[in-house]
Design a protein around this motif. Structure first.
Motif, PDB file in Angstrom:
ATOM      1  N   ALA A 157      31.560  58.308  38.984  1.00  0.00           N
ATOM      2  CA  ALA A 157      30.833  57.537  40.379  1.00  0.00           C
ATOM      3  C   ALA A 157      31.577  56.287  40.674  1.00  0.00           C
ATOM      4  CB  ALA A 157      29.434  57.114  39.668  1.00  0.00           C
ATOM      5  N   ILE A 158      32.164  55.553  39.784  1.00  0.00           N
ATOM      6  CA  ILE A 158      33.132  54.183  40.278  1.00  0.00           C
ATOM      7  C   ILE A 158      34.201  54.817  40.919  1.00  0.00           C
ATOM      8  CG2 ILE A 158      34.172  52.372  39.339  1.00  0.00           C
ATOM      9  CD1 ILE A 158      32.121  52.169  37.046  1.00  0.00           C
ATOM     10  N   ASP A 159      34.876  55.695  40.536  1.00  0.00           N
ATOM     11  CA  ASP A 159      36.090  56.105  41.088  1.00  0.00           C
ATOM     12  C   ASP A 159      35.696  56.429  42.463  1.00  0.00           C
ATOM     13  OD1 ASP A 159      37.754  55.860  38.823  1.00  0.00           O
ATOM     14  OD2 ASP A 159      37.763  57.981  38.392  1.00  0.00           O
ATOM     15  N   LEU A 182      35.207  52.438  49.212  1.00  0.00           N
ATOM     16  CA  LEU A 182      35.468  51.032  49.706  1.00  0.00           C
ATOM     17  C   LEU A 182      36.807  50.615  50.058  1.00  0.00           C
ATOM     18  CD1 LEU A 182      33.202  49.141  46.913  1.00  0.00           C
ATOM     19  CD2 LEU A 182      32.496  50.047  49.111  1.00  0.00           C
ATOM     20  N   ALA A 183      37.704  51.407  49.426  1.00  0.00           N
ATOM     21  CA  ALA A 183      39.028  51.210  49.881  1.00  0.00           C
ATOM     22  C   ALA A 183      39.437  51.944  51.569  1.00  0.00           C
ATOM     23  CB  ALA A 183      40.023  51.745  48.985  1.00  0.00           C
ATOM     24  N   GLU A 184      38.663  52.659  51.785  1.00  0.00           N
ATOM     25  CA  GLU A 184      38.506  53.384  53.092  1.00  0.00           C
ATOM     26  C   GLU A 184      37.869  52.463  54.029  1.00  0.00           C
ATOM     27  OE1 GLU A 184      37.142  57.504  54.434  1.00  0.00           O
ATOM     28  OE2 GLU A 184      37.816  57.840  52.295  1.00  0.00           O
ATOM     29  N   ALA A 199      38.546  46.778  46.301  1.00  0.00           N
ATOM     30  CA  ALA A 199      37.584  48.165  46.310  1.00  0.00           C
ATOM     31  C   ALA A 199      37.177  48.297  44.848  1.00  0.00           C
ATOM     32  CB  ALA A 199      38.152  49.169  46.950  1.00  0.00           C
ATOM     33  N   ARG A 200      38.125  48.396  43.995  1.00  0.00           N
ATOM     34  CA  ARG A 200      37.793  48.673  42.484  1.00  0.00           C
ATOM     35  C   ARG A 200      36.890  47.484  41.883  1.00  0.00           C
ATOM     36  NH1 ARG A 200      38.066  53.672  39.628  1.00  0.00           N
ATOM     37  NH2 ARG A 200      37.619  53.096  37.434  1.00  0.00           N
ATOM     38  N   TRP A 201      37.314  46.328  42.120  1.00  0.00           N
ATOM     39  CA  TRP A 201      36.446  45.375  41.567  1.00  0.00           C
ATOM     40  C   TRP A 201      34.932  45.569  41.957  1.00  0.00           C
ATOM     41  CZ3 TRP A 201      37.049  41.140  38.075  1.00  0.00           C
ATOM     42  CH2 TRP A 201      36.026  40.303  38.292  1.00  0.00           C
ATOM     43  N   GLU A 251      31.821  45.904  39.945  1.00  0.00           N
ATOM     44  CA  GLU A 251      30.663  44.774  40.108  1.00  0.00           C
ATOM     45  C   GLU A 251      29.248  45.307  40.467  1.00  0.00           C
ATOM     46  OE1 GLU A 251      30.466  41.223  39.487  1.00  0.00           O
ATOM     47  OE2 GLU A 251      32.133  41.871  38.061  1.00  0.00           O
ATOM     48  N   LEU A 252      29.320  46.179  41.370  1.00  0.00           N
ATOM     49  CA  LEU A 252      28.191  46.947  41.866  1.00  0.00           C
ATOM     50  C   LEU A 252      27.493  47.649  40.911  1.00  0.00           C
ATOM     51  CD1 LEU A 252      29.091  47.503  45.362  1.00  0.00           C
ATOM     52  CD2 LEU A 252      27.366  45.862  44.864  1.00  0.00           C
ATOM     53  N   ALA A 253      28.223  48.515  40.100  1.00  0.00           N
ATOM     54  CA  ALA A 253      27.701  49.595  39.169  1.00  0.00           C
ATOM     55  C   ALA A 253      27.105  48.660  37.915  1.00  0.00           C
ATOM     56  CB  ALA A 253      28.965  50.072  38.364  1.00  0.00           C
ATOM     57  N   ALA A 254      27.676  47.591  37.673  1.00  0.00           N
ATOM     58  CA  ALA A 254      27.139  46.798  36.505  1.00  0.00           C
ATOM     59  C   ALA A 254      25.909  46.134  37.073  1.00  0.00           C
ATOM     60  CB  ALA A 254      28.140  45.503  36.089  1.00  0.00           C
TER      61      ALA A 254
END
Length: 282
Positions: free
Chosen positions: A7-9, A15-17, A23-25, A29-32
């Motif tokens: 899900a994070i990947d 987000l990168a798109e 994007a990864r950060w 952060e949103l997942a947490a």
């Protein structure tokens, strides 16, 4: 937790798109945030719950539309603090932490009087209150929404807040010659500057843009600092990275300051000017 990693990947790719550099950060952060944990503890989760995918998808979609990460989590980091933020208040930036760090390195009286102009969320005022708990600290802003966040962030401290326009020349005459520190992170972006969607669409316009050259609010702030500061009192004002020379010249022309210096932020960009009120003994 392979489902969480997938899900994070996927979120990071989305987000990168959307053009988000971090994007990864942001995805982590949103997942947490959705999982109710800290980013560094995501790998320790045993279960994410049946409602996680839907809730996570919603916040990732919002972030991909360039809604600020801090609006989605409701918080922003600033120095030692985690501040409450949201729509209607300027999100504090890491650039201002360099100004905060400079102030904390200065020798101050045991019970200094500090004024934070354009306080917004109260970032500087509250951070300085934690560093100097005996200080009298006054945060000033003209936004009721911003002051609402500031008061929430200042809970448990003695920080005072005043609703006022910092361009008012006669503001708070009772502070004349009685202040040890004046700090300000005013609106300073030139009106025609191109800024990120998160800023132009979500930060309050009047907290970001400072007139054609970005100096419209800095000029009256310099005058207030000259009037309020005791001899030897210190002044620090943030500015756009294109207006360091103009800000230094403005402070020098005021005629009441010495040791006027342009300084750089943590990324090495010219970001704020510091000075000392002249007239101190020794």
């Amino acid at each position: 937790m392979s489902a969480l990693r997938r899900a994070i990947d996927s979120a990071a790719a989305t987000l990168a798109e959307a053009g988000i550099d971090s994007a990864r950060w942001d995805a982590e952060e949103l997942a947490a945030h959705v999982a109710g944990t800290e980013r560094g503890r995501l790998g320790l989760l045993r279960s994410i719950g049946a409602d996680f995918p839907g809730r996570y998808g919603d916040v990732v979609a919002a972030r991909s539309r360039r809604v600020p990460l801090q609006h989605l989590t409701g918080t922003a980091a600033f120095g030692p603090l985690t501040l409450h933020v949201g729509p209607g208040v300027f999100i504090p930036r890491p650039e201002t932490e360099a100004l905060f760090a400079w102030v904390t390195e200065q020798r101050l009286p045991a019970r200094p009087v500090v004024v934070d102009l354009c306080t917004g969320s109260g970032a500087l005022a509250v951070a300085l209150a934690h560093k100097h708990p005996a200080a009298r600290i006054i945060g000033i802003d003209d936004s009721d929404v911003a002051l609402g966040y500031a008061r929430r962030n200042a809970a448990g401290t003695g920080v005072e807040f005043v609703h006022a326009d910092v361009t008012e020349a006669t503001l708070l005459p009772e502070l004349d010659g009685a202040v040890d520190v004046v700090v300000a992170n005013p609106p300073y972006v030139p009106d025609a500057a191109v800024v990120e969607p998160e800023v132009v669409q979500h930060d309050p316009h009047h907290a970001v843009f400072g007139g054609p050259d970005g100096m419209a609010v800095i000029a009256p702030i310099v005058r207030l600092a000259g009037r309020w500061l005791r001899p030897g009192g210190i002044f620090a004002v943030e500015h756009d990275d294109t207006t360091s020379r103009e800000t230094v010249e403005l402070v020098c022309k005021n005629g009441l300051f010495e040791d006027v210096q342009g300084r750089r932020d943590l990324a090495g960009r010219p970001r704020f000017v510091t000075a000392r009120r002249s007239g101190a003994d020794g």
